[in-house]
Design a protein around this motif. Sequence first.
Motif, PDB file in Angstrom:
ATOM      1  N   PHE A 207     -25.344  74.863  10.483  1.00 27.47           N
ATOM      2  CA  PHE A 207     -25.910  73.516  10.501  1.00 27.47           C
ATOM      3  C   PHE A 207     -27.125  73.489  11.416  1.00 27.47           C
ATOM      4  N   GLU A 208     -28.001  72.529  11.180  1.00 26.94           N
ATOM      5  CA  GLU A 208     -29.193  72.360  12.003  1.00 26.94           C
ATOM      6  C   GLU A 208     -29.546  70.882  12.054  1.00 26.94           C
ATOM      7  N   SER A 209     -30.246  70.510  13.107  1.00 24.58           N
ATOM      8  CA  SER A 209     -30.623  69.108  13.265  1.00 24.58           C
ATOM      9  C   SER A 209     -31.648  68.998  14.376  1.00 24.58           C
ATOM     10  N   ASP A 210     -32.345  67.852  14.420  1.00 22.83           N
ATOM     11  CA  ASP A 210     -33.191  67.602  15.579  1.00 22.83           C
ATOM     12  C   ASP A 210     -32.289  67.257  16.763  1.00 22.83           C
ATOM     13  N   ILE A 211     -32.775  67.545  17.950  1.00 21.87           N
ATOM     14  CA  ILE A 211     -31.966  67.413  19.161  1.00 21.87           C
ATOM     15  C   ILE A 211     -31.513  65.979  19.378  1.00 21.87           C
ATOM     16  N   ASP A 212     -32.405  65.025  19.144  1.00 22.93           N
ATOM     17  CA  ASP A 212     -32.036  63.627  19.374  1.00 22.93           C
ATOM     18  C   ASP A 212     -30.861  63.210  18.501  1.00 22.93           C
ATOM     19  N   SER A 213     -30.878  63.621  17.238  1.00 22.48           N
ATOM     20  CA  SER A 213     -29.775  63.267  16.334  1.00 22.48           C
ATOM     21  C   SER A 213     -28.480  63.930  16.759  1.00 22.48           C
ATOM     22  N   LEU A 214     -28.590  65.199  17.170  1.00 18.90           N
ATOM     23  CA  LEU A 214     -27.387  65.908  17.611  1.00 18.90           C
ATOM     24  C   LEU A 214     -26.708  65.183  18.764  1.00 18.90           C
ATOM     25  N   LYS A 215     -27.523  64.645  19.664  1.00 19.69           N
ATOM     26  CA  LYS A 215     -26.965  64.027  20.860  1.00 19.69           C
ATOM     27  C   LYS A 215     -26.551  62.572  20.667  1.00 19.69           C
ATOM     28  N   ASP A 274     -14.486  52.673  25.462  1.00 24.50           N
ATOM     29  CA  ASP A 274     -15.604  53.366  26.103  1.00 24.50           C
ATOM     30  C   ASP A 274     -16.197  54.358  25.110  1.00 24.50           C
ATOM     31  N   LEU A 275     -17.517  54.354  24.981  1.00 22.71           N
ATOM     32  CA  LEU A 275     -18.236  55.344  24.185  1.00 22.71           C
ATOM     33  C   LEU A 275     -19.051  56.206  25.134  1.00 22.71           C
ATOM     34  N   LEU A 276     -18.772  57.493  25.149  1.00 16.07           N
ATOM     35  CA  LEU A 276     -19.356  58.408  26.119  1.00 16.07           C
ATOM     36  C   LEU A 276     -20.195  59.472  25.424  1.00 16.07           C
ATOM     37  N   PRO A 277     -21.331  59.832  26.008  1.00 14.68           N
ATOM     38  CA  PRO A 277     -22.174  60.870  25.401  1.00 14.68           C
ATOM     39  C   PRO A 277     -21.536  62.249  25.537  1.00 14.68           C
ATOM     40  N   LEU A 278     -21.926  63.151  24.641  1.00 15.28           N
ATOM     41  CA  LEU A 278     -21.473  64.530  24.691  1.00 15.28           C
ATOM     42  C   LEU A 278     -22.636  65.433  25.082  1.00 15.28           C
ATOM     43  N   SER A 279     -22.325  66.529  25.738  1.00 18.68           N
ATOM     44  CA  SER A 279     -23.346  67.546  25.969  1.00 18.68           C
ATOM     45  C   SER A 279     -23.626  68.247  24.645  1.00 18.68           C
ATOM     46  N   LEU A 280     -24.760  68.933  24.565  1.00 22.20           N
ATOM     47  CA  LEU A 280     -25.103  69.628  23.335  1.00 22.20           C
ATOM     48  C   LEU A 280     -24.073  70.717  23.022  1.00 22.20           C
ATOM     49  N   GLU A 281     -23.560  71.353  24.055  1.00 20.95           N
ATOM     50  CA  GLU A 281     -22.536  72.374  23.828  1.00 20.95           C
ATOM     51  C   GLU A 281     -21.283  71.761  23.211  1.00 20.95           C
ATOM     52  N   GLU A 282     -20.881  70.599  23.687  1.00 17.63           N
ATOM     53  CA  GLU A 282     -19.716  69.927  23.112  1.00 17.63           C
ATOM     54  C   GLU A 282     -19.964  69.558  21.653  1.00 17.63           C
ATOM     55  N   VAL A 283     -21.190  69.115  21.338  1.00 18.11           N
ATOM     56  CA  VAL A 283     -21.520  68.789  19.956  1.00 18.11           C
ATOM     57  C   VAL A 283     -21.334  70.011  19.065  1.00 18.11           C
ATOM     58  N   PHE A 284     -21.834  71.165  19.506  1.00 18.49           N
ATOM     59  CA  PHE A 284     -21.704  72.391  18.713  1.00 18.49           C
ATOM     60  C   PHE A 284     -20.237  72.795  18.559  1.00 18.49           C
TER      61      PHE A 284
END
Length: 300
Positions: A207-215, A274-284
């Motif tokens: 998979f691939e995506s722009d960074i903003d969308s991934l986060k 609560d909605l919390l952000p994920l790190s990019l590593e967690e997204v992957f």
Amino acid sequence: MIVAENLGKKFRNKTVIRQMNCSIKEGSIYGLVGANGAGKSTFLRMLAGVYQPSEGKAEINGEAVFDNAKIKKEIVFIPDELYFFPNYNFRMMADYYASLYEHFDHHRFQMLCDHFKLDTRARIQNFSKGMKRQGALILALSTRAHYFFFDETFDGLDPVMRSLVKSVLSEDVAQRNSTVLLTSHNLRELEDLCDHMGLLVEGRIMFESDIDSLKTEMFKVQIALPNKNFDRDEFRQLKVLYYKKSGSIATMIVKGDRELVTDVLRSKQPIILDLLPLSLEEVFIYEMEGYGYEFDSLRL
């Protein structure tokens, strides 16, 4: 634009790249992450015209790269294993690059050497591993080429030099609209530099995506509802990649538009939300689990 379409590469009976599809826009920094042996170096060598594809195509601006001298003049490829001529000093190596690239900028070469504090009269064989990597990057950026392919870009660089290299690459893209493709087995090295990122697994971009969308399109949710006996089925309208309930509180990884997801969750009148952000590593990690892979086995 760089395009790989149904790209494949075999060495004897071993398939290294299989049915790869990828497009990289002009003026962007694209990071390709994958474990050792995933095919990153082979992919770069095909894009640089070093290897001929076994199947499919690798093109830049609609032209095949292999055996194309015109396109290759606009490409610089820095491999993981660096090579410099024996007994050359750094100035002599720059002169060699200038003989290959008609737009080689000697002024920029000297400026970057001063910036990185590299002595142009020193013999390269006496450079440390990190100095050799810096030298390769300086030579590449001095060519004024348009496409830069860097394999394991930051290998051997200390944190200060990594930051400096990232700054120089970003400046080059911003000022000249150049296109940079970086590979690494370390996701953290690339996440603050790249515009787009792809994950290479077993010779294929999963998979691939722009960074903003991934986060922004994947996040962690913690929720408790008035009915304490709720289960995962309560959230069937959402794309839930991970669900775990402990006591009366559920933790979920949800993928989708944040506003729409929030509206769905609030309609259930939660006691806690609560909605919390994920790190990019967690997204992957969660993306790969969705494909049935164990992330630990990828060794990123």
